[in-house]
Scaffold this motif. Structure first.
Motif, mmCIF file in Angstrom:
data_model
loop_
_atom_site.group_PDB
_atom_site.id
_atom_site.type_symbol
_atom_site.label_atom_id
_atom_site.label_comp_id
_atom_site.label_asym_id
_atom_site.label_seq_id
_atom_site.Cartn_x
_atom_site.Cartn_y
_atom_site.Cartn_z
ATOM 1 N N LEU A 27 0.748 -1.116 0.068
ATOM 2 C CA LEU A 27 -0.143 -0.231 0.058
ATOM 3 C C LEU A 27 0.778 1.310 0.009
ATOM 4 O O LEU A 27 0.556 2.348 -0.656
ATOM 5 C CB LEU A 27 -0.963 0.127 1.218
ATOM 6 N N ILE A 28 1.955 1.234 0.834
ATOM 7 C CA ILE A 28 2.635 2.448 0.923
ATOM 8 C C ILE A 28 3.253 2.696 -0.432
ATOM 9 O O ILE A 28 3.724 3.954 -0.939
ATOM 10 C CB ILE A 28 3.678 2.127 2.190
ATOM 11 N N LEU A 29 3.954 1.625 -1.067
ATOM 12 C CA LEU A 29 4.637 1.658 -2.455
ATOM 13 C C LEU A 29 3.987 2.100 -3.389
ATOM 14 O O LEU A 29 4.208 3.023 -4.314
ATOM 15 C CB LEU A 29 5.393 0.468 -2.646
ATOM 16 N N ILE A 30 2.549 1.676 -3.430
ATOM 17 C CA ILE A 30 1.602 2.066 -4.514
ATOM 18 C C ILE A 30 1.499 3.500 -4.494
ATOM 19 O O ILE A 30 1.389 4.189 -5.462
ATOM 20 C CB ILE A 30 0.219 1.346 -4.239
ATOM 21 N N ALA A 31 1.119 3.911 -3.207
ATOM 22 C CA ALA A 31 1.131 5.588 -2.922
ATOM 23 C C ALA A 31 2.021 6.244 -3.354
ATOM 24 O O ALA A 31 1.966 7.327 -4.093
ATOM 25 C CB ALA A 31 0.654 5.637 -1.375
ATOM 26 N N GLY A 32 3.134 5.776 -2.986
ATOM 27 C CA GLY A 32 4.573 6.599 -3.589
ATOM 28 C C GLY A 32 4.586 6.529 -4.958
ATOM 29 O O GLY A 32 5.305 7.683 -5.553
ATOM 30 N N ILE A 33 4.557 5.228 -5.726
ATOM 31 C CA ILE A 33 4.837 5.427 -7.052
ATOM 32 C C ILE A 33 3.810 6.145 -7.795
ATOM 33 O O ILE A 33 4.202 6.938 -8.756
ATOM 34 C CB ILE A 33 4.592 3.927 -7.426
ATOM 35 N N CYS A 34 2.587 6.328 -7.445
ATOM 36 C CA CYS A 34 1.424 7.372 -8.178
ATOM 37 C C CYS A 34 1.386 8.589 -8.045
ATOM 38 O O CYS A 34 0.651 9.215 -8.582
ATOM 39 C CB CYS A 34 0.132 6.288 -7.723
ATOM 40 N N ALA A 66 -5.461 5.801 -12.741
ATOM 41 C CA ALA A 66 -3.843 5.530 -13.278
ATOM 42 C C ALA A 66 -4.059 4.137 -13.415
ATOM 43 O O ALA A 66 -4.270 3.076 -12.577
ATOM 44 C CB ALA A 66 -3.057 5.626 -11.892
ATOM 45 N N ASN A 67 -3.465 3.648 -14.512
ATOM 46 C CA ASN A 67 -3.310 2.113 -14.630
ATOM 47 C C ASN A 67 -2.279 1.388 -13.670
ATOM 48 O O ASN A 67 -1.129 2.022 -14.032
ATOM 49 C CB ASN A 67 -3.224 1.581 -16.443
ATOM 50 N N LEU A 68 -2.484 0.204 -13.349
ATOM 51 C CA LEU A 68 -1.416 -0.400 -12.439
ATOM 52 C C LEU A 68 -1.420 -1.617 -13.045
ATOM 53 O O LEU A 68 -2.382 -2.703 -12.906
ATOM 54 C CB LEU A 68 -1.964 -0.280 -10.992
ATOM 55 N N GLY A 69 -0.255 -2.368 -13.484
ATOM 56 C CA GLY A 69 -0.250 -3.580 -14.183
ATOM 57 C C GLY A 69 0.304 -4.580 -13.324
ATOM 58 O O GLY A 69 0.793 -4.207 -12.186
ATOM 59 N N THR A 70 -0.356 -5.659 -13.141
ATOM 60 C CA THR A 70 -0.043 -6.983 -12.447
ATOM 61 C C THR A 70 0.701 -8.124 -13.641
ATOM 62 O O THR A 70 -0.171 -8.364 -14.461
ATOM 63 C CB THR A 70 -1.193 -7.410 -11.584
ATOM 64 N N ILE A 86 -3.535 -8.411 -4.063
ATOM 65 C CA ILE A 86 -3.032 -7.107 -4.932
ATOM 66 C C ILE A 86 -4.581 -6.495 -4.950
ATOM 67 O O ILE A 86 -4.578 -5.317 -4.898
ATOM 68 C CB ILE A 86 -2.844 -7.586 -5.807
ATOM 69 N N GLU A 87 -5.842 -7.219 -5.327
ATOM 70 C CA GLU A 87 -6.927 -6.635 -5.749
ATOM 71 C C GLU A 87 -7.560 -6.009 -4.153
ATOM 72 O O GLU A 87 -8.090 -4.937 -4.305
ATOM 73 C CB GLU A 87 -8.142 -7.526 -5.983
ATOM 74 N N ALA A 88 -7.147 -6.549 -2.899
ATOM 75 C CA ALA A 88 -7.824 -5.943 -1.651
ATOM 76 C C ALA A 88 -7.015 -4.766 -1.517
ATOM 77 O O ALA A 88 -7.614 -3.808 -1.085
ATOM 78 C CB ALA A 88 -7.420 -7.064 -0.980
ATOM 79 N N ALA A 89 -5.662 -4.857 -1.807
ATOM 80 C CA ALA A 89 -4.916 -3.564 -1.617
ATOM 81 C C ALA A 89 -5.193 -2.442 -2.356
ATOM 82 O O ALA A 89 -5.360 -1.296 -1.889
ATOM 83 C CB ALA A 89 -3.504 -3.853 -1.742
ATOM 84 N N VAL A 90 -5.530 -2.814 -3.442
ATOM 85 C CA VAL A 90 -6.065 -1.449 -4.551
ATOM 86 C C VAL A 90 -7.226 -1.175 -3.991
ATOM 87 O O VAL A 90 -7.674 0.210 -3.980
ATOM 88 C CB VAL A 90 -6.110 -2.281 -5.935
ATOM 89 N N ASP A 91 -8.222 -1.983 -3.625
ATOM 90 C CA ASP A 91 -9.565 -1.505 -3.076
ATOM 91 C C ASP A 91 -9.270 -0.813 -1.940
ATOM 92 O O ASP A 91 -10.217 0.217 -1.769
ATOM 93 C CB ASP A 91 -10.432 -2.681 -2.724
ATOM 94 N N ASP A 92 -8.536 -0.974 -1.330
ATOM 95 C CA ASP A 92 -8.068 -0.270 0.205
ATOM 96 C C ASP A 92 -7.691 1.107 -0.318
ATOM 97 O O ASP A 92 -8.138 2.171 0.453
ATOM 98 C CB ASP A 92 -7.218 -0.755 0.946
ATOM 99 N N ASN A 129 -0.418 0.119 -22.307
ATOM 100 C CA ASN A 129 -1.591 0.652 -21.634
ATOM 101 C C ASN A 129 -1.346 1.676 -20.532
ATOM 102 O O ASN A 129 -1.930 2.224 -19.961
ATOM 103 C CB ASN A 129 -2.438 -0.451 -20.688
ATOM 104 N N ASP A 130 -0.165 2.156 -20.895
ATOM 105 C CA ASP A 130 0.529 3.503 -20.253
ATOM 106 C C ASP A 130 0.252 3.008 -18.509
ATOM 107 O O ASP A 130 -0.010 4.036 -17.944
ATOM 108 C CB ASP A 130 0.024 4.545 -20.674
ATOM 109 N N VAL A 131 0.758 1.956 -18.293
ATOM 110 C CA VAL A 131 0.677 1.666 -16.719
ATOM 111 C C VAL A 131 1.833 2.706 -15.875
ATOM 112 O O VAL A 131 2.851 2.854 -16.544
ATOM 113 C CB VAL A 131 1.118 0.146 -16.432
ATOM 114 N N VAL A 132 1.338 3.053 -14.814
ATOM 115 C CA VAL A 132 2.626 3.967 -14.041
ATOM 116 C C VAL A 132 3.443 2.964 -13.072
ATOM 117 O O VAL A 132 4.490 3.408 -12.776
ATOM 118 C CB VAL A 132 1.741 4.655 -12.866
ATOM 119 N N ALA A 133 3.065 1.594 -13.022
ATOM 120 C CA ALA A 133 3.948 0.692 -12.302
ATOM 121 C C ALA A 133 3.417 -0.849 -12.617
ATOM 122 O O ALA A 133 2.188 -0.876 -13.348
ATOM 123 C CB ALA A 133 3.889 0.852 -10.922
#
Length: 303
Positions: A27-34, A66-70, A86-92, A129-133
């Motif tokens: 969660l922390i890293l997703i926020a920092g990347i985006c 913001a598109n996020l690839g997995t 991953i889905e739960a973290a993105v939902d949070d 798809n221009d993903v940010v990460a």
């Protein structure tokens, strides 16, 4: 401390805590990347749309996406656990506007099927798809391949399971991971071997980047303790039952009865099952499993 930590991991008690910590770090890293993506969207929204009114005022209520690839193998021990996490973290993140104000994450998933070729093709599709990460991959071998791609395109690659120690941030500056690399657990195993006074071990490992690099670190760690790997038994990825049986029959003829097993979660239990049928789980044998075992235990039905 290293010995007690390893014993806890072997018992599976630390794995649940580790999973929670990984999710928090994710969660922390997703926020920092985006965060930079939000700035880019803000610059685009501030442009005059030709009506004399900036587009920021007309779309302020509509969040940017913001598109996020997995990138992982869906039908695998790690993949079956990683997907819902991953889905739960993105939902949070999306449910709390304070984390990414004005930005909503959108997941785009690709299945690597444990193939480096497919992983390369699919990461290029994600780039389109221009993903940010990109979150993944779970395989160290695939991570080695696609890290070259993301380095050239300047897209962060966040892996939750690639533990190969040679995946260095110096060589791959856009590669990040939330899992500890194998350097730490291999030194803990060396401490365990020294504690019980064993001087030689046999390493059974999967013959890929993950297996070879991990066992190489184990050999160095044991050498520092004046112990050694007496034999390295390489197991082909996706080995058949007969191949595993032949390998175990071979190592059973050797002097050492201390085995360090560093394989993939999807094949580890099969190896133990065959070893048991060969009477290699009796008194006089020692089996030390690396962190693939708690990964399997976490994935099992609690009942």
């Amino acid at each position: 401390m290293a010995v007690s930590s390893l014993l806890n991991i072997a018992g599976g008690r630390a794995s649940t805590v580790l999973l929670v910590m990984k999710r928090m770090l994710l969660l922390i890293l997703i926020a920092g990347i985006c965060e930079p993506t939000e700035v880019v969207f803000g610059q685009a929204a501030a442009e005059d749309n030709g009506t004399g009114v900036s587009s920021s005022s007309t779309s302020s209520s509509r969040p940017s996406v913001a598109n996020l690839g997995t990138l992982y193998t869906y039908d695998s021990v790690i993949g079956r656990a990683a997907g819902p996490a991953i889905e739960a973290a993105v939902d949070d993140v999306n449910s709390d506007p304070a984390i990414l104000p004005g930005t909503r994450l959108s997941l785009i998933s690709q299945n690597t099927n444990c193939s480096g070729f497919l992983g390369t093709v699919e990461v290029l599709q994600l780039m389109g798809n221009d993903v940010v990460a990109v979150i993944g991959p779970q395989s160290s071998g695939i991570a080695h391949i696609i890290s070259h791609v993301v380095n050239e395109l300047h897209v962060p690659l966040l892996s939750f399971a690639a533990t190969d120690p040679t995946l260095s941030s110096l060589q791959y500056p856009y590669f990040l991971r939330t899992a500890q690399n194998d350097y730490f657990q291999m030194h803990a195993i060396a401490d365990l071997v020294t504690y019980f006074g064993w001087r030689e071990v046999i390493a059974i490992f999967v013959d890929d980047d993950y297996g070879r690099s991990g066992i190489s670190v184990l050999g160095d760690a044991l050498a520092m303790k004046r112990a050694k790997i007496s034999y390295k038994a390489a197991l082909t990825p996706g080995a058949s039952t007969s191949q595993i049986s032949d390998l175990l029959l071979g190592v059973n003829q050797m002097e050492s009865r201390v085995y360090v097993v560093h394989v993939n979660p999807d094949s580890g239990l099969s190896l133990f099952s065959i070893a048991r049928s060969l009477q290699m789980m009796t008194t006089g044998y020692v089996w030390i499993a690396t962190d693939w075992l708690p990964s399997v235990l976490d994935a099992l039905d609690p009942s």
